[in-house]
Design a protein around this motif. Structure first.
Motif, PDB file in Angstrom:
ATOM      1  N   PHE A 208      43.798  15.711  60.615  1.00 48.43           N
ATOM      2  CA  PHE A 208      43.785  15.383  62.049  1.00 48.43           C
ATOM      3  C   PHE A 208      42.930  16.384  62.852  1.00 48.43           C
ATOM      4  CE2 PHE A 208      47.948  14.003  60.304  1.00 48.43           C
ATOM      5  CZ  PHE A 208      47.694  12.648  60.324  1.00 48.43           C
ATOM      6  N   ALA A 209      42.653  17.543  62.239  1.00 47.52           N
ATOM      7  CA  ALA A 209      41.760  18.510  62.890  1.00 47.52           C
ATOM      8  C   ALA A 209      40.320  18.290  62.450  1.00 47.52           C
ATOM      9  CB  ALA A 209      42.200  19.935  62.553  1.00 47.52           C
ATOM     10  N   ASN A 210      40.133  17.428  61.437  1.00 48.00           N
ATOM     11  CA  ASN A 210      38.801  17.261  60.834  1.00 48.00           C
ATOM     12  C   ASN A 210      38.326  15.806  60.934  1.00 48.00           C
ATOM     13  OD1 ASN A 210      36.570  18.419  59.422  1.00 48.00           O
ATOM     14  ND2 ASN A 210      37.321  17.530  57.512  1.00 48.00           N
ATOM     15  N   ARG A 211      38.735  15.144  62.013  1.00 47.84           N
ATOM     16  CA  ARG A 211      38.272  13.786  62.351  1.00 47.84           C
ATOM     17  C   ARG A 211      38.447  12.775  61.227  1.00 47.84           C
ATOM     18  NH1 ARG A 211      36.199  14.460  67.566  1.00 47.84           N
ATOM     19  NH2 ARG A 211      36.072  16.679  67.913  1.00 47.84           N
ATOM     20  N   ILE A 230      46.031   9.356  67.239  1.00 46.33           N
ATOM     21  CA  ILE A 230      47.191  10.086  66.707  1.00 46.33           C
ATOM     22  C   ILE A 230      47.319  11.442  67.406  1.00 46.33           C
ATOM     23  CG2 ILE A 230      48.129  11.220  64.634  1.00 46.33           C
ATOM     24  CD1 ILE A 230      47.039   8.835  63.013  1.00 46.33           C
ATOM     25  N   ASN A 231      46.198  12.123  67.606  1.00 46.96           N
ATOM     26  CA  ASN A 231      46.256  13.424  68.285  1.00 46.96           C
ATOM     27  C   ASN A 231      46.717  13.276  69.730  1.00 46.96           C
ATOM     28  OD1 ASN A 231      45.453  14.675  65.955  1.00 46.96           O
ATOM     29  ND2 ASN A 231      43.319  14.953  66.574  1.00 46.96           N
ATOM     30  N   ALA A 232      46.268  12.218  70.391  1.00 48.82           N
ATOM     31  CA  ALA A 232      46.706  11.988  71.776  1.00 48.82           C
ATOM     32  C   ALA A 232      48.219  11.755  71.815  1.00 48.82           C
ATOM     33  CB  ALA A 232      45.967  10.785  72.367  1.00 48.82           C
ATOM     34  N   LEU A 233      48.716  11.003  70.829  1.00 47.38           N
ATOM     35  CA  LEU A 233      50.162  10.748  70.789  1.00 47.38           C
ATOM     36  C   LEU A 233      50.943  12.018  70.456  1.00 47.38           C
ATOM     37  CD1 LEU A 233      50.097   7.240  69.096  1.00 47.38           C
ATOM     38  CD2 LEU A 233      51.088   7.764  71.338  1.00 47.38           C
ATOM     39  N   MET A 234      50.387  12.852  69.584  1.00 49.79           N
ATOM     40  CA  MET A 234      51.073  14.126  69.294  1.00 49.79           C
ATOM     41  C   MET A 234      51.120  14.988  70.563  1.00 49.79           C
ATOM     42  SD  MET A 234      50.372  15.478  65.468  1.00 49.79           S
ATOM     43  CE  MET A 234      48.609  15.389  65.249  1.00 49.79           C
ATOM     44  N   LEU A 252      48.534  22.497  72.413  1.00 55.23           N
ATOM     45  CA  LEU A 252      47.940  21.855  71.238  1.00 55.23           C
ATOM     46  C   LEU A 252      48.686  20.551  70.948  1.00 55.23           C
ATOM     47  CD1 LEU A 252      47.849  24.855  68.691  1.00 55.23           C
ATOM     48  CD2 LEU A 252      45.881  23.941  69.943  1.00 55.23           C
ATOM     49  N   PRO A 253      47.994  19.544  70.347  1.00 57.26           N
ATOM     50  CA  PRO A 253      48.732  18.392  69.826  1.00 57.26           C
ATOM     51  C   PRO A 253      49.571  18.853  68.635  1.00 57.26           C
ATOM     52  CG  PRO A 253      46.333  18.038  69.709  1.00 57.26           C
ATOM     53  CD  PRO A 253      46.554  19.474  70.063  1.00 57.26           C
ATOM     54  N   GLY A 254      50.810  18.385  68.556  1.00 58.24           N
ATOM     55  CA  GLY A 254      51.659  18.826  67.449  1.00 58.24           C
ATOM     56  C   GLY A 254      52.819  17.890  67.218  1.00 58.24           C
ATOM     57  N   LYS A 255      53.592  18.200  66.180  1.00 59.91           N
ATOM     58  CA  LYS A 255      54.776  17.386  65.865  1.00 59.91           C
ATOM     59  C   LYS A 255      55.852  18.287  65.290  1.00 59.91           C
ATOM     60  CE  LYS A 255      57.115  13.736  65.691  1.00 59.91           C
ATOM     61  NZ  LYS A 255      58.143  14.623  66.277  1.00 59.91           N
ATOM     62  N   SER A 256      57.086  18.017  65.716  1.00 57.14           N
ATOM     63  CA  SER A 256      58.219  18.821  65.246  1.00 57.14           C
ATOM     64  C   SER A 256      59.153  17.971  64.395  1.00 57.14           C
ATOM     65  CB  SER A 256      59.002  19.331  66.456  1.00 57.14           C
ATOM     66  OG  SER A 256      59.532  18.218  67.155  1.00 57.14           O
ATOM     67  N   GLY A 257      60.088  18.633  63.730  1.00 55.71           N
ATOM     68  CA  GLY A 257      61.148  17.940  62.999  1.00 55.71           C
ATOM     69  C   GLY A 257      62.426  18.752  63.066  1.00 55.71           C
ATOM     70  N   VAL A 258      63.584  18.088  62.890  1.00 51.49           N
ATOM     71  CA  VAL A 258      64.856  18.812  63.011  1.00 51.49           C
ATOM     72  C   VAL A 258      65.141  19.727  61.814  1.00 51.49           C
ATOM     73  CG1 VAL A 258      66.021  17.260  64.635  1.00 51.49           C
ATOM     74  CG2 VAL A 258      66.216  16.824  62.174  1.00 51.49           C
ATOM     75  N   GLY A 259      64.270  19.736  60.827  1.00 47.38           N
ATOM     76  CA  GLY A 259      64.354  20.741  59.759  1.00 47.38           C
ATOM     77  C   GLY A 259      63.844  22.097  60.245  1.00 47.38           C
ATOM     78  N   ILE A 265      47.572  21.173  65.737  1.00 46.10           N
ATOM     79  CA  ILE A 265      46.163  21.273  65.321  1.00 46.10           C
ATOM     80  C   ILE A 265      45.258  21.570  66.512  1.00 46.10           C
ATOM     81  CG2 ILE A 265      46.468  19.704  63.348  1.00 46.10           C
ATOM     82  CD1 ILE A 265      44.415  18.243  65.939  1.00 46.10           C
ATOM     83  N   HIS A 266      44.131  22.172  66.203  1.00 45.71           N
ATOM     84  CA  HIS A 266      43.072  22.339  67.193  1.00 45.71           C
ATOM     85  C   HIS A 266      41.859  21.608  66.627  1.00 45.71           C
ATOM     86  CE1 HIS A 266      39.954  24.092  69.677  1.00 45.71           C
ATOM     87  NE2 HIS A 266      40.905  24.541  70.471  1.00 45.71           N
ATOM     88  N   PRO A 267      41.422  20.482  67.264  1.00 40.45           N
ATOM     89  CA  PRO A 267      40.353  19.681  66.667  1.00 40.45           C
ATOM     90  C   PRO A 267      39.130  20.517  66.299  1.00 40.45           C
ATOM     91  CG  PRO A 267      41.299  18.537  68.549  1.00 40.45           C
ATOM     92  CD  PRO A 267      41.900  19.919  68.534  1.00 40.45           C
ATOM     93  N   ASP A 268      38.619  20.283  65.101  1.00 36.13           N
ATOM     94  CA  ASP A 268      37.428  20.954  64.547  1.00 36.13           C
ATOM     95  C   ASP A 268      37.623  22.448  64.297  1.00 36.13           C
ATOM     96  OD1 ASP A 268      36.009  18.539  64.711  1.00 36.13           O
ATOM     97  OD2 ASP A 268      35.491  18.957  66.807  1.00 36.13           O
ATOM     98  N   ASN A 269      38.853  22.921  64.349  1.00 36.68           N
ATOM     99  CA  ASN A 269      39.047  24.361  64.300  1.00 36.68           C
ATOM    100  C   ASN A 269      40.124  24.805  63.306  1.00 36.68           C
ATOM    101  OD1 ASN A 269      38.814  27.005  64.943  1.00 36.68           O
ATOM    102  ND2 ASN A 269      39.087  26.764  67.131  1.00 36.68           N
ATOM    103  N   TYR A 270      41.377  24.424  63.543  1.00 39.40           N
ATOM    104  CA  TYR A 270      42.433  24.856  62.613  1.00 39.40           C
ATOM    105  C   TYR A 270      43.649  23.939  62.697  1.00 39.40           C
ATOM    106  CZ  TYR A 270      44.645  26.989  66.743  1.00 39.40           C
ATOM    107  OH  TYR A 270      45.200  27.195  67.974  1.00 39.40           O
ATOM    108  N   SER A 271      44.508  24.142  61.693  1.00 39.36           N
ATOM    109  CA  SER A 271      45.810  23.498  61.657  1.00 39.36           C
ATOM    110  C   SER A 271      46.817  24.624  61.427  1.00 39.36           C
ATOM    111  CB  SER A 271      45.805  22.495  60.501  1.00 39.36           C
ATOM    112  OG  SER A 271      47.090  22.081  60.197  1.00 39.36           O
TER     113      SER A 271
END
Ligand code: GLN
Length: 304
Positions: A208-211, A230-234, A252-259, A265-271
């Protein structure tokens, strides 16, 4: 950039002792996790890796799996997917039933449970073996076959999963579920039970950071347009009724979980992935959010 110094600072500054929340217990198996666990892993576009703590220990990714199933559903359905789901933040808890009543069974977005369950229905309807195809997809984008369902966690969630079962029944009554209820929740509890480490999650999310391409092989897996969505939704819906706060603090766009995991991610840069099982009252990792706030503040790198 050399992120190791910044990660070391975060590890030194932060401790599970400074947070006041609790480990998730509504899934009995998750209550057994050691609340002291804390790890972080950054995977960069130049393939450099930086990490600390329990970054290679696997944990239950829970709702982070919703990003993988959304990606598969978008590959299968294209734009038709949005006839069954909306793309607005819910402003309600992740397991809420209330909006469905007045919005005719169309979930607000794919990352609340209602939306993820509609996606489970789509995958079950369209794939021969959705559990295997989800595993294959995640293993492929991670470049790692050592990723499995945790059967104990899946059956533990099933034993107390009345809300999710209620959600599927309700959406089915409103006409937005095709398959039978039992296999849908069975698939959903399995996807949530996927066990991955911060290292594996940050690699997987590099797509998702690498298009939409696997970084190491340059293989195209998702269309750039799919990744944009997907990134916009995150960014807008990745943290339920705390999506605004995460955007505000971390940027940043991201996603969490109850675990207790979070990936961003940062597009074109890192996850970047972080894990600390103690959750705040919205069901997001309390230390994880603080660590990511420090990370984007200290690096000065966020999307804003
Ligand atoms: N399996 C969990 C549930 O349905 C996932 C929730 C989450 O991680 N926010 O309640």
């Amino acid at each position: 950039m050399d992120y190791q110094q910044i990660l070391n600072t975060i590890q030194e500054e932060m401790s599970y002792r400074d947070v006041t929340g609790k480990v998730a217990s509504y899934i009995p198996e998750l209550a057994k996790v050691d609340q002291k666990k804390f790890g972080m892993h950054v995977y960069c576009g130049d393939q450099k890796n930086f990490s600390f703590g329990d970054s290679e220990e696997k944990f239950s990714i829970q709702s982070i799996s919703k990003v993988f199933t959304l990606a598969i559903a978008m590959r299968l359905m294209g734009e038709d997917l949005w006839d069954r789901l909306n793309v607005e933040p819910s402003g309600d808890p992740f397991n809420s039933l209330t909006q469905l009543e007045y919005e005719s069974g169309i979930p607000r977005n794919p990352f609340i449970n209602a939306g993820a369950l509609v996606i489970s229905d789509i995958l079950l309807d369209q794939l021969d073996d959705p559990k295997q195809e989800l595993l294959d997809f995640v293993r492929k984008i991670t470049g790692d076959d050592d990723i499995h369902y945790d059967k104990k966690v899946a059956s533990s969630e099933k034993s107390t999963g009345y809300r999710n079962i209620a959600l599927v029944n309700y959406i089915k009554a409103l006409g937005n579920i095709k398959c039978d209820v039992e296999p849908i929740v069975d698939f959903y509890f399995h996807q949530c039970s996927l066990a991955m480490s911060c290292k594996q999650l940050s690699r997987a999310f590099m797509i998702f950071a690498n298009r939409g391409k696997i970084l190491e092989t340059n293989e195209k897996i998702l269309k750039p347009k799919t990744v944009k969505r997907i990134n916009a939704l995150m960014q807008t819906c990745g943290f339920y009724d705390e999506a605004g706060e995460f955007s505000f603090q971390v940027g940043l766009p991201g996603k969490s979980g109850v675990g207790g995991g979070i990936v961003a991610i940062h597009p074109d840069n890192y996850s970047v992935a972080v894990w600390s099982p103690i959750l705040n009252e919205k069901g997001n990792s309390e230390l994880g959010m603080k660590a990511l706030e420090r990370f984007t503040t200290l690096t000065g790198v966020s999307v804003f």
